[in-house]
Design a protein around this motif. Structure first.
Motif, PDB file in Angstrom:
ATOM      1  N   LEU B 147      37.196 -28.199 -15.837  1.00  0.00           N
ATOM      2  CA  LEU B 147      37.064 -27.052 -16.663  1.00  0.00           C
ATOM      3  C   LEU B 147      38.059 -25.700 -15.808  1.00  0.00           C
ATOM      4  CD1 LEU B 147      37.242 -25.174 -19.198  1.00  0.00           C
ATOM      5  CD2 LEU B 147      34.943 -24.750 -18.754  1.00  0.00           C
ATOM      6  N   ASP B 184      19.237 -24.717 -21.444  1.00  0.00           N
ATOM      7  CA  ASP B 184      20.463 -25.657 -21.927  1.00  0.00           C
ATOM      8  C   ASP B 184      21.384 -26.104 -20.959  1.00  0.00           C
ATOM      9  OD1 ASP B 184      21.513 -23.175 -21.216  1.00  0.00           O
ATOM     10  OD2 ASP B 184      22.543 -22.873 -23.217  1.00  0.00           O
ATOM     11  N   THR B 186      22.576 -23.942 -18.868  1.00  0.00           N
ATOM     12  CA  THR B 186      23.073 -22.532 -18.146  1.00  0.00           C
ATOM     13  C   THR B 186      21.888 -21.776 -17.764  1.00  0.00           C
ATOM     14  OG1 THR B 186      22.950 -21.444 -20.214  1.00  0.00           O
ATOM     15  CG2 THR B 186      24.851 -22.953 -19.857  1.00  0.00           C
ATOM     16  N   ASP B 236      35.427 -21.534 -24.591  1.00  0.00           N
ATOM     17  CA  ASP B 236      35.081 -21.869 -25.944  1.00  0.00           C
ATOM     18  C   ASP B 236      35.282 -23.891 -25.739  1.00  0.00           C
ATOM     19  OD1 ASP B 236      37.672 -22.939 -26.367  1.00  0.00           O
ATOM     20  OD2 ASP B 236      38.097 -21.191 -27.697  1.00  0.00           O
ATOM     21  N   ASP B 237      35.068 -24.263 -26.944  1.00  0.00           N
ATOM     22  CA  ASP B 237      35.040 -25.977 -26.840  1.00  0.00           C
ATOM     23  C   ASP B 237      36.254 -26.270 -26.033  1.00  0.00           C
ATOM     24  OD1 ASP B 237      32.754 -25.628 -27.705  1.00  0.00           O
ATOM     25  OD2 ASP B 237      32.998 -26.388 -29.723  1.00  0.00           O
ATOM     26  N   ALA B 238      37.500 -25.787 -26.674  1.00  0.00           N
ATOM     27  CA  ALA B 238      38.736 -26.067 -26.117  1.00  0.00           C
ATOM     28  C   ALA B 238      38.961 -25.655 -24.744  1.00  0.00           C
ATOM     29  CB  ALA B 238      39.840 -25.628 -26.864  1.00  0.00           C
ATOM     30  N   GLY B 239      38.062 -25.212 -24.046  1.00  0.00           N
ATOM     31  CA  GLY B 239      38.184 -24.538 -22.714  1.00  0.00           C
ATOM     32  C   GLY B 239      38.898 -23.254 -22.688  1.00  0.00           C
ATOM     33  N   ASN B 240      39.036 -22.520 -23.651  1.00  0.00           N
ATOM     34  CA  ASN B 240      39.907 -21.236 -23.658  1.00  0.00           C
ATOM     35  C   ASN B 240      38.828 -20.037 -23.500  1.00  0.00           C
ATOM     36  OD1 ASN B 240      42.566 -22.263 -24.041  1.00  0.00           O
ATOM     37  ND2 ASN B 240      42.083 -22.804 -26.113  1.00  0.00           N
ATOM     38  N   GLY B 242      36.516 -17.492 -24.593  1.00  0.00           N
ATOM     39  CA  GLY B 242      35.913 -17.230 -25.898  1.00  0.00           C
ATOM     40  C   GLY B 242      35.155 -15.758 -26.069  1.00  0.00           C
ATOM     41  N   TRP B 274      26.691 -20.958 -14.859  1.00  0.00           N
ATOM     42  CA  TRP B 274      26.441 -22.380 -14.504  1.00  0.00           C
ATOM     43  C   TRP B 274      26.139 -22.529 -12.929  1.00  0.00           C
ATOM     44  CZ3 TRP B 274      29.351 -20.384 -18.105  1.00  0.00           C
ATOM     45  CH2 TRP B 274      29.293 -21.120 -19.703  1.00  0.00           C
TER      46      TRP B 274
END
Lengths: 568, 568
Positions: B147, B184, B186, B236-240, B242, B274
């Motif tokens: 990512l 989770d 994190t 976000d889920d697309a790696g952008n 968020g 992370w």
């Protein structure tokens, strides 16, 4: 972290290291005995602590500025000037008949140094006045002296020095300012002068400029230069400031430091001036002022070093970091090393400077040529090594602070920025070094040899009690003597100039060893012995490398062409 | 006075001085042959000259600022960042599989150094990203690498390092930031970090913070520290980018220099992070990043020295003063001395740094322990001597400018102010020296002896052709070997630490002699021989005094008590 005036340091140095008793033993300075001097230093120190030190940050944060042609000094500086003037600290060494105290330069230098430590940018103002007082006292007509000296000495008026022009810096002979006789005994002075420290202020009733300019029949170069006194306001018949003279501050420089001291571009447009000294004799008068100012600037360096040292020590004593006995960083070996290097060089540079002042005092009290030669020899060393020490100690002070040293709020950075100019103005340190190996060795090295003989004799006296300290000092003086012999035997001046800066520094290193040894001998055990040992073991050895550099000659400097120095 | 990228200097050093051919001969770096490297350096140099150098003054005159919590970078810095990113200069040594160029550190170091010379405050931004890329590449999970690495390498996102806290500077183990598992995978990271270079910007889509913090079960000290990646915006889920993470820039520091680089106080309030590397394994991961950054900061020092040198040389070539053949000050002996000292130390510090980079490259290409030890030995020397050279050259550059050096408009003062921090951050130079005499001598001095043996063998090869240069270098290496023997035989670490800083500098002086000699041997006459002779005759001798200081031990540092250090 308030500034503490190191009065007991001066007392110790006066008594045990620089031979002040000789000064007090003269007729001229007989009133300046030990107790009197202590009282004076204590009083001055109090003023520095209470009045000047609180102004240090003001000058940096709210620099002097020009508002519609009017100079506005930093907050509190006017009150600071008033305190300096009221204490009599401007005219300490000025002639008694004009309101001065007639004190030895040794005492004045100590007070100047304390003022520098407390607030360098403000201290530059009285320093400029002192130089002017000295020049006028030696070279001006009685009429000028009667009018100006009392007011300059009392601080009612202030003085400046105007030498530099855009094309004439170190080469002052290249100046192009002109002076034309008005026919009434005055002169019309025209030209632009730059880098004029305290070229104006808002706290003195008049600002008196000493301006170098060339008369119509002045030859090119330094021999055609004359000195003029050009006041901001022309004195009226009662001697009070009258009509404005045709001169002005064009602009202030935006500098790296010393923001509280306005550095002015001055414009003279046929301004009325009075000749000081002889026609075309400006350089002689100027040298009086410059020698005074060189010692003063050396003291600025030492003073800034003291301020930076105290600042760093206070930080080291309160900064908790790592596991140490005290819990603070002062117990870390490398922090100790830094603090001791600062303190040891501070002592050395202060001693050299005061020894120079003693020589000046003995010269003026006795008129003896040997003392004059001693003073002449020590002046460039005092200036260059004092300012070098100021820079180096301020730099180390920043390092002691770690990351906080780079943050302006701590004040460590201000010492570093402010003191940097002292290696440049009043003759760059390179010019000082050239003066040392050039003009000051015109005697074939005689004055230097005489001093080194004293160093070695002192070391011989110490051999019995402090052999491990005495021997390295004796040897270092011997190495310096040999290097001096090499130096004076060079026919080509450029071979001397090539190594001038390392030679001057080596000379200071050796003298530092000498004075540290003297301190150790006086104390017989205790912290001064420990500091001397630190210096002699760890810092004195540098003289060897410096003297190798000093004797390397000029040829190697020109073995690379300009193209070889450039990139691409 | 525009900056000229010294590409031919690097080419010469690669080919004749630091043995880059060994790097190009490895499988790993076989594509980075001489021609390819030259093309890369030329391209990077052009970007530095044309894009970055014009930004140098902007950063100083219009510092980064915080507007309602938003970071506003200096004018042109966003475009500068874009050019650096587009050229691929951030990810030069980053893994090819993530979009990097996979080039040797030797090449990257050269480019970093040119960027530092052109605009130090902007260059610090990609340097921070590079450190983060290195740490993630070595220690992060594949998911994190997939990512983050492509975006960091392309410059779409930027990286920072968060180590220091108010009570935890050099003693990083004292930090108190906390990380609590969220359940989770994190962590919630909380705490305050200070001195965070480029803690935010307005030109990257996300700012990724590597933060040292302690897990609930982390023991006190460095062994209980873990490393977390904490982005400004949570991907976000697309790696952008968020939603905004719960972290912010509290304030910017007001610094002596490097104004274009925002130094941030960062606040983390349960910010999502992370884990990078193992739990409680933060220091290992951090060291990867720090070693990279230490080499990088050394390069900042060398780069700033190059910039200051070029600036001073240009001034000396145009400033008319005094009677000289060219009419300019460049012909004065003392100005030549200053320029040659600058140039000679610039060469020495650059060679040491590139030799360190070669060792790093050989280590990663061959995995050989000897190369790892060489790299480990040279890293603190490269950092401390590179930055010391930056400071010293910038200081001398101010002096070459005379009075103009103190005036901000010339730019000489900016180098002096900017570069000062490099001796402090990424481990003060005192910490580097302690690393050298401590951790880097845990091998009993083996790595040092191996290097000194090479130095002496090279000197022996030169005895026939350049005896006057070879002999002093051989002798200096011998003196250093003896001092190293003394050092490693000290059981009390504080006796090593007491002389650590002078020892490190002496090591650099000797290595400088070695590389100058290598350059002289390669050229066989001409300017490099002349520069080597200048260095060996006039600057190398300093090692003797430094090594005397290095072996003086700790006792003398504590012979003075705190009361003896204080005034009054």
């Amino acid at each position: 972290m308030p500034y503490r005036a190191p009065v007991s340091e001066y007392e110790f140095l006066f008594r045990h290291v620089v031979g002040y008793d000789q000064v007090a033993a003269t007729d001229r300075f007989s009133e300046a005995d030990g107790d009197t001097v202590s009282a004076i230093l204590t009083e001055a120190g109090k003023m520095c602590e209470e009045v000047m030190a609180p102004l240090q940050r003001n000058g940096d944060l709210e620099p002097a500025r020009l508002e519609n042609g009017k100079l506005r000094s930093s907050p509190g500086f006017a009150e600071g000037w008033a305190s300096i003037a009221e204490g009599g600290w401007i005219g300490m060494s000025a002639p008694v008949e004009y309101g001065g105290m007639g004190l030895p330069m040794t005492v004045t230098s100590s007070v100047n140094e304390m003022m520098s430590a407390a607030c360098l940018s403000l201290q530059l103002a009285p320093l400029m006045s002192q130089g002017q007082i000295e020049a006028l006292a030696h070279h001006a007509s009685d009429a000028l002296k009667d009018l100006y000296l009392p007011k300059l000495i009392s601080g009612e008026w202030a003085g400046t020095m105007n030498l530099t022009e855009p094309q004439a810096g170190s080469d002052v002979g290249a100046l192009s300012s002109k002076a034309v006789p008005n026919g009434d005994g005055t002169y019309a002075v025209s030209g632009q002068k730059i880098f004029i420290s305290w070229g104006d202020n808002d706290f003195a009733g008049n600002v008196c400029h000493l301006v170098l300019a060339r008369l119509p029949d002045g030859v090119p170069g330094t021999k055609g230069i004359s000195l003029f006194l050009v006041p901001k306001f022309l004195p009226d018949d009662a001697g009070n400031p009258g009509v404005a003279n045709t001169l002005k501050v064009v602009s202030l420089e935006h500098k790296m430091g010393l923001h509280g001291s306005p550095t002015c571009v001055m414009q003279y447009d046929g301004a009325t001036g009075w000749l000081v000294g002889k026609e075309h004799g400006g350089m002689a008068a100027m040298f009086t002022m410059m020698n005074n100012a060189r010692l003063g600037v050396g003291g600025q360096g030492v003073g800034a070093a003291e301020g930076a040292y105290q600042h760093a020590l206070a930080y080291a004593l309160e900064r908790k970091q790592g596991k140490t006995p005290s819990g603070t960083i002062v117990d870390h070996a490398d922090v100790r090393r830094m603090l001791l290097e600062m303190d040891a060089d501070l002592f050395a540079s202060r001693a050299i400077l005061l020894a120079c002042a003693v020589a000046i005092d003995m010269q003026s009290a006795t008129g003896e040529a040997d003392w004059a030669a001693r003073a002449a020899l020590l002046t460039p060393i005092s200036k260059a090594f004092g300012t070098e020490t100021g820079i180096r100690v301020a730099e180390t002070g920043v390092q002691v602070h770690g990351g906080m040293g780079f943050i302006e709020e701590t004040g460590a950075a201000q010492y570093y920025r402010d003191v940097r100019v002292t290696a440049i103005y009043e003759g760059t340190n390179g010019i000082q070094a050239m003066d040392l190996v050039g003009r000051k060795m015109m005697d074939g090295g005689e004055a230097a040899y005489r001093l080194l003989e004293e160093v070695q004799k002192q070391a011989e006296r110490a051999r019995g009690t402090l052999p491990d300290l005495a021997e390295p000092v004796w040897q270092a003086a011997e190495t310096l003597r040999e290097a001096t012999e090499w130096l004076v035997s060079q026919g080509e001046m450029n071979d001397r100039f090539a190594g001038a800066v390392p030679y001057l520094k080596a000379f200071a290193r050796v003298l530092g060893g000498h004075y540290h040894l003297s301190a150790a001998m006086a104390e017989k055990g205790g912290p001064r012995v420990a500091l001397a040992r630190f210096y002699i073991d760890r810092m004195l050895p540098e003289h060897g490398a410096l003297l190798a550099h000093a004797q390397a000659g000029a040829e190697g400097l020109y073995a690379l062409g300009i193209d070889d120095l450039a990139r691409g």
